[in-house]
Design a protein around this motif. Structure first.
Motif, PDB file in Angstrom:
ATOM      1  N   GLU A 171       0.840  -1.194   0.000  1.00 16.78           N
ATOM      2  CA  GLU A 171       0.000   0.000   0.000  1.00 16.78           C
ATOM      3  C   GLU A 171       0.873   1.240   0.000  1.00 16.78           C
ATOM      4  OE1 GLU A 171      -4.068  -1.052   2.348  1.00 16.78           O
ATOM      5  OE2 GLU A 171      -2.316  -0.635   3.586  1.00 16.78           O
ATOM      6  N   THR A 228      -1.586  -1.303  -4.231  1.00 16.12           N
ATOM      7  CA  THR A 228      -2.779  -0.460  -4.304  1.00 16.12           C
ATOM      8  C   THR A 228      -2.575   0.789  -3.468  1.00 16.12           C
ATOM      9  OG1 THR A 228      -5.168  -0.408  -3.922  1.00 16.12           O
ATOM     10  CG2 THR A 228      -3.854  -1.627  -2.330  1.00 16.12           C
ATOM     11  N   ARG A 229      -3.343   1.792  -3.766  1.00 17.58           N
ATOM     12  CA  ARG A 229      -3.370   2.960  -2.904  1.00 17.58           C
ATOM     13  C   ARG A 229      -4.071   2.604  -1.599  1.00 17.58           C
ATOM     14  NH1 ARG A 229      -4.964   7.669  -7.343  1.00 17.58           N
ATOM     15  NH2 ARG A 229      -3.109   7.383  -8.654  1.00 17.58           N
ATOM     16  N   GLU A 261      -7.493   2.620 -15.194  1.00 16.73           N
ATOM     17  CA  GLU A 261      -8.733   3.366 -14.996  1.00 16.73           C
ATOM     18  C   GLU A 261      -9.806   2.964 -16.002  1.00 16.73           C
ATOM     19  OE1 GLU A 261      -8.280   7.693 -13.720  1.00 16.73           O
ATOM     20  OE2 GLU A 261      -6.321   7.247 -14.591  1.00 16.73           O
ATOM     21  N   ASP A 302      -1.522  -1.556  -9.249  1.00 15.44           N
ATOM     22  CA  ASP A 302      -2.634  -0.584  -9.330  1.00 15.44           C
ATOM     23  C   ASP A 302      -3.978  -1.268  -9.131  1.00 15.44           C
ATOM     24  OD1 ASP A 302      -1.211   1.775  -9.603  1.00 15.44           O
ATOM     25  OD2 ASP A 302      -1.053   1.595 -11.777  1.00 15.44           O
ATOM     26  N   GLN A 306     -10.025  -2.018   2.702  1.00 12.34           N
ATOM     27  CA  GLN A 306      -9.544  -3.134   1.905  1.00 12.34           C
ATOM     28  C   GLN A 306      -8.783  -4.159   2.741  1.00 12.34           C
ATOM     29  OE1 GLN A 306      -6.478  -2.605  -1.319  1.00 12.34           O
ATOM     30  NE2 GLN A 306      -8.243  -3.059  -2.602  1.00 12.34           N
ATOM     31  N   ASP A 316      -6.455   1.948   1.325  1.00 10.60           N
ATOM     32  CA  ASP A 316      -7.906   1.861   1.433  1.00 10.60           C
ATOM     33  C   ASP A 316      -8.212   1.211   2.775  1.00 10.60           C
ATOM     34  OD1 ASP A 316     -10.581   1.407   1.333  1.00 10.60           O
ATOM     35  OD2 ASP A 316     -10.587   0.306  -0.554  1.00 10.60           O
ATOM     36  N   GLN A 369      -6.171  -0.555  -7.177  1.00  8.94           N
ATOM     37  CA  GLN A 369      -7.269   0.390  -6.932  1.00  8.94           C
ATOM     38  C   GLN A 369      -8.062   0.668  -8.196  1.00  8.94           C
ATOM     39  OE1 GLN A 369      -4.058   1.298  -6.842  1.00  8.94           O
ATOM     40  NE2 GLN A 369      -3.792   2.941  -8.343  1.00  8.94           N
ATOM     41  N   TRP A 370      -7.463   0.430  -9.371  1.00  4.95           N
ATOM     42  CA  TRP A 370      -8.177   0.661 -10.625  1.00  4.95           C
ATOM     43  C   TRP A 370      -8.857  -0.606 -11.134  1.00  4.95           C
ATOM     44  CZ3 TRP A 370      -8.668   5.425 -10.489  1.00  4.95           C
ATOM     45  CH2 TRP A 370      -7.613   6.331 -10.322  1.00  4.95           C
TER      46      TRP A 370
END
Length: 937
Positions: free
Chosen positions: A29, A141-142, A59, A111, A147, A144, A113-114
């Protein structure tokens, strides 16, 4: 990048566990630019002997399972055009992993998160059922906050690395690599100025020489990351700048160099490859990564944040021109349309209509979330205010159907404030239905249906845009479908449902509601005319379930359910096995919230295959988190109740009681009653048994009358409960219904004699009771548990009585009862027997008390056998004893072949055997040692 020792320690620990066949998850993260991608590269470098499957979320990954394609998996649509469930998709991914079972496997997803939600759910399902696989799932991932609990619950061996920034020691090492002569004071100033942000820190090191970093009175401001990127891009030259801007406009993934050059309008000269030179300049500057695929060069921004910075820094007029040119090279019509929309600077009704058409096409194909996104775009580009609002509400509705509740919740205040209309009611009603607020759904939808009736003469085509009359009609029919579901759930009348048959035939319904209409109509007919009449209505369906056409799989499942509730257990099992086969083969989608597995498990349990039932119940519970609101949840208490596992049975029964509420699905308390009868017959007191039926009548008076999806099994259990409570006339009525049912299961006659014998005993006629129960004991084709109960009462009534039955027949029946208990795994009777004599009225608890539901009488541990197997090991052994291969076991349990082998190796060690042959022989000779009732035949 240089990494802190504890970070590398976590990486090495995760790799070591995977090498040792302890599947692990490594969750990296960090914010944009904090080194997540670099750390994944370090993991890959250290995993040199691993087979690597890598994917990157983008995205643009809005289609279900789009991110999974990078892992070599294409999740095909089912025959009905829909996407399969993540639980099934995870098994398809396991098939990919099985191809590389000769070594460890690293599954890497950057990534995250996308990534589309279906991909994330599939990966979580993959790890939840992994044991013995040499597997490491590394995801970046970013941050969260929501998560990590999901990952840690799905994968107990998960490890997390949080990249919060460079510590000062690491910052010094990084600075010395870039500028060997830079002193520590300058490094500290730079480190404090950037707050340790790795990307900002390294960007400043790249942009400025030693002298500037030492002598600057005020350090360069990196707050605007785009400014740093702009300088690096400018230094690469005008052609490279144009190329990078084109790449940024084309998307976040890999872009063909020829397409980027076309969009950037780079023209080669006689002696210069302009595009190639520009791409190399960008790569040398660290702005892009290059690769060659099938002879073609592709490039992608080094980081998504960099792509965003370049895109934002591109002047609007130029960005618009780039999008227009990108539309000409887009690989799909939808991609071209999106570029045209991005190039627009004012309302464009033509583009808006095309986006609306694309959104509804996506929705009909099962991609509700993508349809919602496109319809939001369409709304923003629509000049007409009324149509714009219609499209906005329709977009929110599609978001509801996609279960994108987080996004929808933020829109609900504006929906509530919107003017009353069918679209507003559809959004609020659908949200209430799908979040199980059925009373609220009825309150919203009933007045809407009354206020906006359907015009039977109107065009009912689906149309290409919401402005079409057909879609207007579909919205109104949508209200009726949602209201039907809400009313069915609450047991209300459904007089208006007749018109929905015509709706379904005309094809105007939303795909996610198609099954709703069929189920609502079928259940309504059952509640009005009985399950027997509904089964007669399906007489035209091929008898052999394998010959039922694929589009009628839902009908086949419905027939299997009807046969189950009517007590036609073998026929039900055949239908449900075929439906399950089609779902697991990816031919159809299971839209029943785990119902297929639960009903299959109940059929196994009903024919005495309790070990197989336990396996199916466990898989169904893992598959469906929606069980908490499902009418079938009470069925999950049957198997532990029959085995005398009172604590587990009571937990399931309590969950069913909560799901039923005071006024919900009538089928929920009916299923709950069956589980409670089995539980109390096996382990219960006279007081508990006497209170069960009155408590059920007080709590759920309508379901207690036996109306709806019931048949001989429920009538038998309800008769027992009524006898225990001393309500003998009620029991007589249920038995009469059992006798006159058509079709009537072959075992119903014997069971009716048994119940009549118990009522005779309760009325004081012990001789008549014994005669009737003896007749029931001589009946053929009684299901194993039912026969065990009948034999128990035969032996009880014979005890101490003189009569024609001598010691030898009694001994024979005793041995048969003991053998049935062994085969089933049922416990020996303890405490007060469930006699049918006249019951004294106990001191009944207050209506609000649920002691007999929530508190176990005895917390018997689950019988794990002499070898103390885990649940998963017992499941594997159960299927092995049924003659299944490794591949079949893996498919049945939704695990890999490696996991099957891992569990069997542990069983071998516990049992002291060295081969499948030895284990199978031991299973047949002593199944109880493994916690099994008996070896499957």
């Amino acid at each position: 990048m240089l990494w802190a020792p504890e970070v590398l320690g976590t990486v090495e620990e995760s790799l070591a566990r995977a090498r040792a066949a302890h599947p692990s998850v490594l969750l990296v993260e960090g914010g944009s630019g904090f080194g997540k991608t670099s750390l994944l590269a370090e993991v890959r470098r250290r995993a040199s002997e691993f087979r690597v499957l890598a994917a990157t979320g983008a995205e643009t990954d809005r289609q279900p399972y789009a991110t999974l394609t990078g892992l070599g998996l294409t999740v095909d649509r089912t025959a009905d055009g829909r996407f399969t469930d993540p639980f099934v998709a995870a098994q398809q991914l396991r098939h990919v992993l099985d191809r590389y079972a000769d070594g460890p496997v690293l599954v890497e997803v950057d990534d995250l998160q996308w990534a589309d939600p279906e991909t994330v759910a599939t990966l979580q399902q993959l790890t939840a059922r992994a044991d013995g696989d040499r597997l490491l799932l590394a995801v970046a991932t970013r941050p969260d906050p929501a998560q990590w609990p999901r990952w840690s619950s799905m994968a107990p061996e998960a490890r997390r690395v949080s990249l919060a920034g460079l510590d000062f020691t690491t910052a010094v090492a990084v600075a010395q690599q870039a500028h060997p002569g830079l002193d520590s004071a300058a490094v500290r100033a730079l480190w404090e100025h950037t707050a340790g942000h790795p990307l900002y820190f390294t960007a400043l090191l790249a942009e400025h020489d030693d002298d500037a970093l030492r002598r600057s009175r005020v350090l360069p401001a990196p707050a605007q990351f785009a400014a740093v990127v702009r300088a690096r891009v400018t230094r690469s030259g005008p052609e490279a700048t144009a190329l990078l801007r084109a790449v940024a406009v084309l998307g976040t993934g890999w872009v063909a160099l020829v397409d980027a050059a076309e969009v950037a309008e780079l023209e080669d000269s006689f002696d210069q490859d302009a595009a190639g030179a520009a791409a190399q300049a960008l790569a040398d500057e660290g702005l892009v990564r290059l690769r060659e695929v099938d002879g073609a060069v592709e490039l992608t921004p080094d980081h998504s944040l960099l792509r965003s910075a370049v895109h934002q820094d591109t002047p609007l007029p130029e960005r618009r021109r780039l999008h227009l040119r990108a539309a000409a090279v887009a690989p799909s019509p939808l991609g071209a349309l999106e570029h045209r929309a991005a190039a627009a600077t004012r309302h464009d009704p033509a583009v808006a209509d095309q986006l609306a058409t694309a959104s509804w096409a996506a929705f009909r194909a099962g991609a509700s979330r993508e349809g919602a996104r496109l319809l939001r775009w369409s709304s923003s580009m629509t000049p007409d205010p009324g149509l714009r609002e219609d499209r906005r509400l329709d977009a929110i509705y599609l978001g509801v159907m996609a279960r994108d509740f987080a996004t929808v919740r933020s829109d609900l205040p504006s929906v509530t404030a919107a003017a009353p209309g069918p679209r507003r009611a559809a959004v609020l009603g659908a949200y209430a239905v799908l979040t199980s607020a059925l009373a609220e759904a009825v309150a919203v939808l009933e007045p809407a249906v009354a206020a906006w009736p359907v015009d039977p003469d109107a065009d009912t085509g689906t149309g290409s845009a919401p402005s079409d009359g057909g879609v207007e009609q579909a919205v109104r029919y949508r209200l009726r479908a949602l209201l039907a579901w809400a009313r069915v759930g609450r047991g209300n009348s459904l007089e208006f449902l007749d018109g929905l048959a015509e709706v379904a035939e005309q094809g105007v319904l939303d795909a996610p509601l198609a099954g709703v209409i069929g189920f609502a109509q079928g259940l309504t007919r059952v509640r009005q005319h009985g399950a027997e009449a509904e089964l007669d209505r399906l007489a035209g369906l091929p008898r052999d379930p394998a010959h039922v056409p694929l589009p009628l799989t839902f009908v086949l499942g419905w027939r299997g359910l009807l046969q189950l509730v009517l007590g036609l257990f073998d026929d039900a099992l055949a239908d449900q096995l075929e439906v399950q086969r089609r779902v697991r083969a990816g031919l159809v989608t299971d839209t029943t919230a785990g119902g297929i597995g639960a009903y299959l498990a109940t059929s196994y349990w009903s024919i005495g295959e309790w070990d197989l039932a336990r396996v199916q119940f466990r898989v169904a519970a893992d598959q469906s988190p929606a069980l908490a609101v499902s009418p079938l949840i009470g069925l999950f208490g049957l198997e532990p109740a029959g085995r005398g596992e009172t604590e587990v049975a009571d937990q399931w029964c309590h969950r069913a009681e909560l799901a039923a509420g005071d006024w919900g699905w009538p089928e929920t308390p009916q299923n709950l009653l069956m589980a409670r009868v089995v539980r109390l017959h096996t382990r219960g007191t006279d007081a508990e048994r006497a209170e069960l039926w009155p408590w059920t009548q007080r709590r759920w008076p309508a379901p207690s009358r036996g109306i709806g999806l019931i048949g001989a099994p429920w009538l038998m259990y309800a008769s027992l409960a009524a006898i225990w409570a001393g309500q003998l006339d009620v029991a007589d009525g249920f038995v009469e219904r059992m006798r006159t049912a058509s079709p009537r299961p072959v075992w119903a006659t014997g069971i009716a004699q048994w119940i009549n014998g118990l009522t005779a005993e309760a009325r004081g006629d012990r001789a008549g009771a014994r005669a009737l129960v003896e007749q029931a004991g001589a009946a053929d084709a009684l299901p194993p548990m039912h026969r065990l109960w009948v034999l128990t009462d035969v032996l009880r009534l014979r005890a101490g009585a003189d009569g024609p039955a001598g010691a030898a027949p009694t001994d024979r029946l005793s041995r048969e009862a003991a053998e049935l208990r062994r085969r089933l795994g049922a416990p020996a009777p303890t405490g007060t027997p469930p006699s049918a004599g006249p019951q004294r009225t106990p001191e009944r608890p207050d209506a609000t008390t649920r002691a007999h539901v929530t508190e176990p009488v005895a917390a018997d541990p689950a019988p794990s056998g002499r070898y103390q197997l885990s649940d998963r090991e017992r499941d594997v052994v159960t299927l092995l004893s049924a003659g299944m291969s490794y591949q079949q076991i893996a498919q049945e349990l939704f695990i890999t072949r490696s996991t099957v082998a891992f569990h069997l190796s542990r069983v071998y060690a516990k049992a002291g055997v060295t081969s499948r042959h030895e284990l199978t022989a031991l299973l047949r000779s002593d199944p109880a040692a493994f916690g099994l009732a008996a070896a499957a035949s």
